[in-house]
Design a protein around this motif. Structure first.
Motif, PDB file in Angstrom:
ATOM      1  N   LYS A 306       0.835  -1.202   0.000  1.00 48.73           N
ATOM      2  CA  LYS A 306       0.000   0.000   0.000  1.00 48.73           C
ATOM      3  C   LYS A 306       0.871   1.254   0.000  1.00 48.73           C
ATOM      4  CE  LYS A 306      -3.898   2.230   2.327  1.00 48.73           C
ATOM      5  NZ  LYS A 306      -3.294   3.554   2.263  1.00 48.73           N
ATOM      6  N   LEU A 307       1.950   1.258   0.776  1.00 46.92           N
ATOM      7  CA  LEU A 307       2.845   2.414   0.798  1.00 46.92           C
ATOM      8  C   LEU A 307       3.449   2.657  -0.579  1.00 46.92           C
ATOM      9  CD1 LEU A 307       4.728   1.934   4.188  1.00 46.92           C
ATOM     10  CD2 LEU A 307       2.934   3.589   3.657  1.00 46.92           C
ATOM     11  N   LEU A 308       3.877   1.600  -1.249  1.00 47.93           N
ATOM     12  CA  LEU A 308       4.466   1.759  -2.566  1.00 47.93           C
ATOM     13  C   LEU A 308       3.434   2.233  -3.583  1.00 47.93           C
ATOM     14  CD1 LEU A 308       6.811  -1.357  -2.690  1.00 47.93           C
ATOM     15  CD2 LEU A 308       7.516   1.029  -2.772  1.00 47.93           C
ATOM     16  N   GLU A 309       2.200   1.712  -3.492  1.00 52.10           N
ATOM     17  CA  GLU A 309       1.154   2.161  -4.411  1.00 52.10           C
ATOM     18  C   GLU A 309       0.865   3.643  -4.220  1.00 52.10           C
ATOM     19  OE1 GLU A 309      -2.063  -0.451  -3.574  1.00 52.10           O
ATOM     20  OE2 GLU A 309      -1.465  -1.945  -5.064  1.00 52.10           O
ATOM     21  N   ASP A 310       0.817   4.103  -2.967  1.00 46.76           N
ATOM     22  CA  ASP A 310       0.595   5.520  -2.697  1.00 46.76           C
ATOM     23  C   ASP A 310       1.749   6.370  -3.234  1.00 46.76           C
ATOM     24  OD1 ASP A 310      -1.739   4.821  -1.448  1.00 46.76           O
ATOM     25  OD2 ASP A 310      -0.930   4.945   0.591  1.00 46.76           O
ATOM     26  N   GLU A 311       2.976   5.869  -3.089  1.00 50.26           N
ATOM     27  CA  GLU A 311       4.143   6.623  -3.554  1.00 50.26           C
ATOM     28  C   GLU A 311       4.168   6.698  -5.077  1.00 50.26           C
ATOM     29  OE1 GLU A 311       7.696   8.829  -2.977  1.00 50.26           O
ATOM     30  OE2 GLU A 311       5.971   8.311  -1.740  1.00 50.26           O
ATOM     31  N   VAL A 312       3.812   5.608  -5.739  1.00 49.86           N
ATOM     32  CA  VAL A 312       3.755   5.615  -7.197  1.00 49.86           C
ATOM     33  C   VAL A 312       2.700   6.601  -7.685  1.00 49.86           C
ATOM     34  CG1 VAL A 312       3.073   4.235  -9.196  1.00 49.86           C
ATOM     35  CG2 VAL A 312       4.680   3.302  -7.548  1.00 49.86           C
ATOM     36  N   SER A 313       1.541   6.629  -7.031  1.00 49.54           N
ATOM     37  CA  SER A 313       0.497   7.578  -7.419  1.00 49.54           C
ATOM     38  C   SER A 313       0.965   9.017  -7.244  1.00 49.54           C
ATOM     39  CB  SER A 313      -0.769   7.332  -6.587  1.00 49.54           C
ATOM     40  OG  SER A 313      -1.277   6.026  -6.807  1.00 49.54           O
ATOM     41  N   ARG A 314       1.667   9.296  -6.138  1.00 46.59           N
ATOM     42  CA  ARG A 314       2.160  10.661  -5.900  1.00 46.59           C
ATOM     43  C   ARG A 314       3.171  11.068  -6.969  1.00 46.59           C
ATOM     44  NH1 ARG A 314       6.386  13.268  -4.096  1.00 46.59           N
ATOM     45  NH2 ARG A 314       7.579  11.354  -3.772  1.00 46.59           N
ATOM     46  N   LEU A 315       4.095  10.157  -7.311  1.00 45.52           N
ATOM     47  CA  LEU A 315       5.110  10.482  -8.305  1.00 45.52           C
ATOM     48  C   LEU A 315       4.496  10.663  -9.699  1.00 45.52           C
ATOM     49  CD1 LEU A 315       7.942   8.077  -7.128  1.00 45.52           C
ATOM     50  CD2 LEU A 315       7.963  10.572  -7.003  1.00 45.52           C
ATOM     51  N   GLU A 316       3.472   9.890 -10.002  1.00 44.74           N
ATOM     52  CA  GLU A 316       2.811  10.063 -11.299  1.00 44.74           C
ATOM     53  C   GLU A 316       2.138  11.426 -11.398  1.00 44.74           C
ATOM     54  OE1 GLU A 316       0.264   6.687 -11.501  1.00 44.74           O
ATOM     55  OE2 GLU A 316       1.725   5.450 -12.595  1.00 44.74           O
ATOM     56  N   ARG A 317       1.538  11.874 -10.289  1.00 45.20           N
ATOM     57  CA  ARG A 317       0.946  13.218 -10.288  1.00 45.20           C
ATOM     58  C   ARG A 317       2.015  14.284 -10.430  1.00 45.20           C
ATOM     59  NH1 ARG A 317      -2.110  10.942  -5.998  1.00 45.20           N
ATOM     60  NH2 ARG A 317      -0.776  12.041  -4.494  1.00 45.20           N
ATOM     61  N   GLU A 318       3.136  14.085  -9.768  1.00 44.65           N
ATOM     62  CA  GLU A 318       4.226  15.054  -9.818  1.00 44.65           C
ATOM     63  C   GLU A 318       4.828  15.116 -11.222  1.00 44.65           C
ATOM     64  OE1 GLU A 318       6.513  17.972  -7.821  1.00 44.65           O
ATOM     65  OE2 GLU A 318       4.755  16.807  -7.197  1.00 44.65           O
ATOM     66  N   LYS A 319       4.955  13.957 -11.857  1.00 46.13           N
ATOM     67  CA  LYS A 319       5.510  13.925 -13.214  1.00 46.13           C
ATOM     68  C   LYS A 319       4.564  14.609 -14.198  1.00 46.13           C
ATOM     69  CE  LYS A 319       7.106  10.685 -16.738  1.00 46.13           C
ATOM     70  NZ  LYS A 319       7.277   9.253 -17.091  1.00 46.13           N
ATOM     71  N   LYS A 320       3.272  14.355 -14.035  1.00 52.75           N
ATOM     72  CA  LYS A 320       2.284  14.970 -14.916  1.00 52.75           C
ATOM     73  C   LYS A 320       2.268  16.478 -14.736  1.00 52.75           C
ATOM     74  CE  LYS A 320      -2.580  14.625 -16.232  1.00 52.75           C
ATOM     75  NZ  LYS A 320      -3.879  13.962 -15.939  1.00 52.75           N
ATOM     76  N   LYS A 321       2.400  16.941 -13.490  1.00 56.07           N
ATOM     77  CA  LYS A 321       2.430  18.375 -13.221  1.00 56.07           C
ATOM     78  C   LYS A 321       3.651  19.031 -13.852  1.00 56.07           C
ATOM     79  CE  LYS A 321       1.839  19.476  -8.954  1.00 56.07           C
ATOM     80  NZ  LYS A 321       2.169  19.746  -7.523  1.00 56.07           N
ATOM     81  N   GLY A 322       4.771  18.315 -13.856  1.00 52.30           N
ATOM     82  CA  GLY A 322       6.006  18.884 -14.382  1.00 52.30           C
ATOM     83  C   GLY A 322       6.013  19.013 -15.886  1.00 52.30           C
ATOM     84  N   LYS A 323       5.217  18.161 -16.574  1.00 56.97           N
ATOM     85  CA  LYS A 323       5.197  18.224 -18.038  1.00 56.97           C
ATOM     86  C   LYS A 323       4.554  19.496 -18.548  1.00 56.97           C
ATOM     87  CE  LYS A 323       5.277  13.299 -19.105  1.00 56.97           C
ATOM     88  NZ  LYS A 323       4.533  12.177 -19.722  1.00 56.97           N
ATOM     89  N   GLY A 324       3.554  20.023 -17.822  1.00 62.10           N
ATOM     90  CA  GLY A 324       2.855  21.206 -18.270  1.00 62.10           C
ATOM     91  C   GLY A 324       1.972  20.934 -19.462  1.00 62.10           C
ATOM     92  N   LYS A 325       1.325  21.972 -19.976  1.00 60.48           N
ATOM     93  CA  LYS A 325       0.445  21.831 -21.126  1.00 60.48           C
ATOM     94  C   LYS A 325       1.231  21.947 -22.418  1.00 60.48           C
ATOM     95  CE  LYS A 325      -3.497  23.805 -18.656  1.00 60.48           C
ATOM     96  NZ  LYS A 325      -4.532  24.858 -18.650  1.00 60.48           N
ATOM     97  N   ARG A 326       0.573  21.553 -23.508  1.00 61.74           N
ATOM     98  CA  ARG A 326       1.230  21.621 -24.804  1.00 61.74           C
ATOM     99  C   ARG A 326       1.557  23.077 -25.132  1.00 61.74           C
ATOM    100  NH1 ARG A 326      -1.359  18.481 -29.760  1.00 61.74           N
ATOM    101  NH2 ARG A 326      -0.735  16.785 -28.345  1.00 61.74           N
TER     102      ARG A 326
END
Length: 444
Positions: A306-326
Motif C-alpha cells: 500500500k505504501l508503494l502504491e501511494d508513492e507511485v500515485s504521488r510520483l505520477e501526479r508530480e511527473k504529470k504536473k512537471g510536463k505542463g500543457k502543450r
C-alpha cells in the motif's frame, strides 16, 4: 435469424433452431428450476428490429472502446493494442441490429424513435414506404463478446474476457445469443468455458441463468479502498451437450471434469492471487475470506504494498504536473520562441544575422533546474514501480502448494460426487451443437 449461429472462415452461417435439439427436455410447468430441465434459448427479442451476429473487425474498435469505458467498473479496461489484437485474431463477435424506424428513405438515421414493426408482408424491411433489401440495410452494433478458446495453455478450456451489450438492448437475449455463437465458433476440442466476475455485479445472475457453475473465488484488487478488495467468482460451463463414448461408440451426456487454477498472477491486478474452491452449502454471493500475499513488515504493522502504491500515485501526479500543457515548458512556463527575422529589399527587420541572441542567464538556469527535477521524478517513479512489482510476489510457497493440493482434491471429489456443487440454476440451454455420424445415425 435463428438462435444458433456458426462461424466458418469468418462467415456467418445461420442454422435453424429446429435442427438442434435442446440439451434437456422442456418442463412446460416451470422450465429452468434449479436442478431441473431447461428451455431452449429463444432468439434475440428486439421490438421492430432484427439481430444478426458477425465476426468483429478492426473498424469496430471505436464504438467498443466507448462501450468499454462507459462500463469500466464491470468490464475493467483493455488497452487499444490488446483490443485491436483480439479483433485481428477473430476473438470478437459483434451483435448488430437493424431497426427500420431509425432510417429514412435512403437508410440514413433519423433519430431514436419508438420501436415499430417496419417489416412488410413480403419480409423486406421498409422505411417510409420504400423497401430496403435485407442485405443493403444499415445496421447498428449493439453488443460484443470477447473470448478465446484456449485459456491458461489448456486446449479444452476457453474464457470470456468481456461481454457487453448497450443498455437499451439488454434483457433481450442479445448477450445469450452472442454467448452461444461464441461456443459454436470455438475449436472442436474446447469442452469448458469460464469467466471471472466480480461478486458485487448483477452479471453473476446472467452467468447462472446460462448454466455456468460457480466453482471458486479469489481476492480481487482494491486493497487501497476503504471497502476493501472485491471478490471474483470463477464460473465454468460444459459447452458440449454430448460426447462420443470411446468404449460403446455411443453419444452420452458430456461429463468432462471441471477445472480451475490454484493461483493467478496476470491481468489488471498484476499480483499473485490464490484461488480457493467454494465450499459445499455456500452460495457464491455469501461473504468470502480475503486472502492476500504477505505485505506487512514484521513488527511494524505497515502494509508495504500500500505504501508503494501511494508513492507511485504521488510520483505520477508530480511527473504529470512537471510536463505542463502543450506549448508550455516545465511547470507551465511559456516556451520562448526566437524572434522572427524578415529580409526584404536588402533591409533586415529584427536581430541582425550573426548576432548572438540575448537570453537571461537566470531563465536558463531555472529551465535546466526544472528539467533536472522532472528527470529525477521520472527516474524515481521507474524505481518505485520496479519495487512495487517485486513486493507484489509475497505468497509463501507452502501456501501455494496447499492451494494446489486443495484444488486437485476438491475437483476429484466433485467428479466423483457431482452433488457437492450447487444445484444448477440454468434457465436456457446454451451449448454448442456437435454434429457427427455415429453408430445410431446422424446425431446433433
Amino acid at each position: 435469424m435463428s438462435d444458433v449461429v456458426r462461424i466458418v472462415d469468418r462467415e456467418v452461417i445461420d442454422i435453424q433452431s429446429s435442427s438442434v435439439n435442446p440439451v434437456n427436455p422442456v418442463n412446460p410447468v416451470n422450465p429452468g428450476v434449479p436442478g431441473g430441465p431447461v428451455a431452449p434459448l429463444p432468439m434475440a427479442q428486439v421490438a421492430g428490429g432484427e439481430i444478426t451476429i458477425r465476426p468483429g473487425v478492426v473498424g469496430d474498435f471505436a464504438w467498443m472502446d466507448v462501450l468499454q469505458k462507459a462500463n469500466n467498473k464491470a468490464l475493467g479496461f483493455m488497452h487499444r493494442a490488446t483490443l485491436v489484437g483480439h479483433l485481428e485474431k477473430g476473438h470478437v463477435l459483434v451483435a448488430e441490429c437493424f431497426e427500420p424506424q431509425r432510417h429514412g428513405e435512403h437508410g440514413d438515421q433519423i433519430g431514436e424513435g419508438a420501436p415499430g414493426s417496419g417489416v412488410s408482408s413480403g419480409g423486406a424491411r421498409t422505411t417510409g414506404g420504400t423497401p430496403i433489401p435485407p442485405g443493403e440495410a444499415p445496421a447498428t452494433p449493439v453488443g460484443y463478446v470477447l473470448g478465446v478458446d484456449r485459456y491458461l495453455k489448456r486446449d479444452e478450456l476457453g474464457v470470456i474476457y468481456q461481454m457487453c451489450v448497450a443498455p437499451e438492448y439488454r434483457r433481450s437475449f442479445v448477450a445469450a445469443n452472442l454467448l452461444k455463437a461464441k461456443f459454436e465458433a470455438s475449436a472442436y476440442g474446447c469442452r469448458l468455458y469460464c469467466c471471472w466476475c466480480a461478486q458485487d455485479l448483477a452479471a453473476n445472475r446472467f452467468w447462472e441463468a446460462m448454466g455456468f457453475v460457480p466453482l471458486a473465488f479469489r481476492t480481487g484488487g482494491g486493497r487501497t479502498k476503504k471497502a476493501g478488495p472485491r471478490m471474483h467468482i470463477f464460473w465454468q460451463k460444459r459447452v458440449r451437450g454430448r460426447r462420443l463414448d470411446p468404449q460403446t461408440r455411443a453419444w452420452v451426456d458430456d461429463d468432462f471434469p471441471y477445472w480451475f487454477p490454484s493461483m493467478t498472477g496476470a491481468g489488471a491486478i498484476g499480483e499473485d492471487r490464490i484461488v480457493l474452491p467454494i465450499p459445499p452449502g455456500t452460495h457464491w454471493s455469501d461473504a468470502k475470506p480475503v486472502v492476500l500475499p504477505e505485505g506487512l513488515r514484521k513488527g511494524e504493522g505497515v502494509d508495504e504494498v500500500k505504501l508503494l502504491e501511494d508513492e507511485v500515485s504521488r510520483l505520477e501526479r508530480e511527473k504529470k504536473k512537471g510536463k505542463g500543457k502543450r506549448g508550455q515548458g516545465p511547470r507551465g512556463q511559456v516556451e520562448k520562441k526566437p524572434p522572427r527575422r524578415v529580409t526584404a529589399g536588402g533591409l533586415h527587420f529584427g536581430p541582425v544575422p550573426g548576432d548572438p541572441e540575448v537570453v537571461s542567464s537566470s531563465d536558463t538556469a531555472n529551465d535546466e533546474a526544472e528539467a533536472g527535477r522532472v528527470a529525477a521524478v521520472a527516474a524515481e517513479l521507474k524505481e518505485k514501480k520496479k519495487a512495487l512489482r517485486r513486493e507484489k510476489k509475497k505468497f509463501d510457497p507452502a501456501q501455494v502448494a496447499f492451494a494446489r493440493e486443495l484444488k486437485d482434491r476438491w475437483l476429484e471429489e466433485v467428479q466423483a460426487q457431482p452433488g457437492l456443487l450447487a444445484p444448477s440454476a440454468a434457465k436456457y440451454a446454451v451449448r454448442r451443437g456437435i454434429e457427427a455420424v455415429g453408430p445410431g445415425g446422424r446425431e446433433a
